[in-house]
Write an enzyme that holds these catalytic residues in place. Structure first.
Site, PDB file in Angstrom:
ATOM      1  N   GLU A  92       0.799  -1.407  -0.042  1.00 44.95           N
ATOM      2  CA  GLU A  92       0.202  -0.008   0.132  1.00 44.95           C
ATOM      3  C   GLU A  92       0.802   1.404   0.203  1.00 44.95           C
ATOM      4  O   GLU A  92       0.295   2.239  -0.182  1.00 44.95           O
ATOM      5  CB  GLU A  92      -1.023   0.120   1.235  1.00 44.95           C
ATOM      6  CG  GLU A  92      -2.095  -1.034   1.152  1.00 44.95           C
ATOM      7  CD  GLU A  92      -3.078  -0.681  -0.045  1.00 44.95           C
ATOM      8  OE1 GLU A  92      -3.143   0.445  -0.369  1.00 44.95           O
ATOM      9  OE2 GLU A  92      -3.914  -1.651  -0.245  1.00 44.95           O
ATOM     10  N   GLU A 151       7.720 -21.892   8.082  1.00 41.29           N
ATOM     11  CA  GLU A 151       8.074 -21.063   9.011  1.00 41.29           C
ATOM     12  C   GLU A 151       8.909 -21.604  10.263  1.00 41.29           C
ATOM     13  O   GLU A 151       9.644 -21.085  11.055  1.00 41.29           O
ATOM     14  CB  GLU A 151       6.859 -20.587   9.911  1.00 41.29           C
ATOM     15  CG  GLU A 151       6.102 -21.276  10.812  1.00 41.29           C
ATOM     16  CD  GLU A 151       4.910 -21.002  11.679  1.00 41.29           C
ATOM     17  OE1 GLU A 151       4.788 -21.102  12.589  1.00 41.29           O
ATOM     18  OE2 GLU A 151       4.177 -20.525  11.004  1.00 41.29           O
TER      19      GLU A 151
END
Length: 316
Positions: free
Chosen positions: A94, A125
Site C-alpha cells: 500500500e 516458518e
C-alpha cells in the site's frame, strides 16, 4: 482435508503462550446464537486498539528510528510467516500508491514467497535459516530496518531474520502478541501487542492479526509523515495512477491551494502527476523545474519549501 505428515515432529509445548491460552469468555462458542456470537466478537475486538495504544512509546521509538534510516537511503522490511507475513506484505504493497514511494523502500517478505499469499505454507516458518536467506537474497544491509512479525513470538523463520539483522548492525524491531518473558526475540526495539487469548483458541488471525495490522498501519503512515509525504492530513505524494486517485489529487489542489479542476489538471500534467509539485507551483508561482529544485533543497518537505517563499496553503 488436511494431510498429516507422520514424520513431522511437534514443537515444544506452547501452551504457556498468551496467544495459545483458552479464552474463558468463549468456552461455549459453539452454543451461542448468531447475534450473541457476533456481539462477543465485537466486544473482544476492542482489545487490539487498546493493545496498540499501550505500546505507543515503543512504536514512537520505532517510527523515529525507521524514518532516520529511510531518510539516509535505507529500506524497511517486514518479515513473517502465515497471517503475520501476509499482513506485512499488505502494508508494504500500500505504500507506493499512497505515498508514491519506491516499491523497494518498504518490502514485505513472506515465508514461502508469493505462493503463500493464497495457499497456506505454515510449515516453512520452522526453518530458521530461511529468514536470513530471504533477507540476504534481497541485499538486506546494515543501513536497513527489519520488523520481524510473529504473533506467538516463537516463529523460527522470524527469529532467524531478527538475529541476522542484529548481527550486521541493521535496525531490528520485534512485533509479537505475547509478553517478552514468554518468548524473547533478538531486537533493538521490542513491541508487544497483548491482545489476550483468542475467542477461537490459538487463531491469531483474529485479535492478534487485527492488532498487527493496526500497528503496521501506524508505523508506516507515521514514518511517511516524517519523510514529508503528508501536508496537514493530505497525502500530497499520492500516485495519481487511476481515475479515483486523479480525482483525489484534484480535490487536494482545490482544497489546499484554491485551484479549480481544469487548472488543476493542467498543473498535474505539467508536474508529471506530482500533487506536491503542483501545490508548490500554484502557491509560489514557480515553474515545474523551479519547484523541483526548490523541493530538493528542502529535502522534499513541502511546508518549509512553501515558507521560504512566504507562501502557505489552507489547512483543510
Amino acid at each position: 482435508m488436511a494431510v498429516f505428515d507422520p514424520d513431522l515432529q511437534p514443537s515444544s509445548d506452547r501452551g504457556h503462550l498468551l496467544t495459545e491460552q483458552s479464552n474463558q469468555r468463549s468456552s461455549h462458542l459453539d452454543q451461542l446464537d448468531t447475534l450473541a456470537l457476533l456481539e462477543l466478537f465485537a466486544d473482544e475486538d476492542r482489545r487490539p486498539q487498546e493493545a496498540v495504544a499501550a505500546v505507543a512509546p515503543a512504536l514512537a521509538q520505532a517510527v523515529d528510528a525507521v524514518a532516520n534510516r529511510l531518510r539516509a537511503g535505507g529500506r524497511l522490511f517486514y518479515l513473517g510467516a502465515g497471517t503475520s507475513g501476509r499482513l506485512g506484505v499488505l502494508d508494504a504493497a500500500e505504500c507506493p500508491p499512497t505515498f508514491c514511494s519506491d516499491p523497494q523502500q518498504v518490502q514485505g517478505v513472506l515465508a514461502g514467497g508469493s505462493a503463500a499469499l493464497l495457499r497456506s505454507s505454515e510449515g516453512l516458518e520452522d526453518i530458521e535459516a530461511a529468514g536470513r536467506a530471504d533477507l540476504e537474497e534481497r541485499g538486506f544491509s546494515t543501513k536497513d530496518c527489519l520488523v520481524g512479525i510473529a504473533a506467538g513470538g516463537t516463529t523460527p523463520y522470524v527469529r532467524g531474520g531478527l538475529a541476522f539483522a542484529k548481527s550486521i548492525g541493521a535496525l531490528a524491531i520485534a512485533l509479537a502478541c505475547v509478553p517478552t518473558e514468554q518468548a524473547p526475540l533478538p531486537c533493538d526495539i521490542d513491541i508487544r501487542l497483548l491482545t489476550g487469548p483468542e475467542l477461537l483458541t490459538g487463531s491469531t488471525r483474529m485479535k492478534a492479526g487485527t492488532a498487527t495490522k493496526l500497528a503496521l498501519n501506524t508505523l508506516s503512515t507515521a514514518v511517511m509523515v516524517k519523510l514529508g509525504k503528508v501536508y496537514g492530513n493530505r497525502m500530497v505524494d499520492v500516485a495519481a495512477s487511476n481515475s479515483k486517485l486523479v480525482d483525489r489529487s484534484l480535490r487536494i489542489l482545490r482544497d489546499l491551494a484554491g485551484v479549480e479542476r481544469e487548472r488543476g489538471l493542467t498543473l498535474l500534467e505539467e508536474a508529471g502527476g506530482s500533487v506536491k509539485l503542483a501545490l508548490l507551483m500554484a502557491a509560489a508561482g514557480l515553474s515545474v523545474d523551479q519547484a523541483k529544485a526548490h523541493l530538493q533543497q528542502y529535502d522534499q518537505q513541502l511546508r518549509p519549501a512553501l515558507a521560504a517563499y512566504g507562501a502557505q496553503l489552507a489547512e483543510a
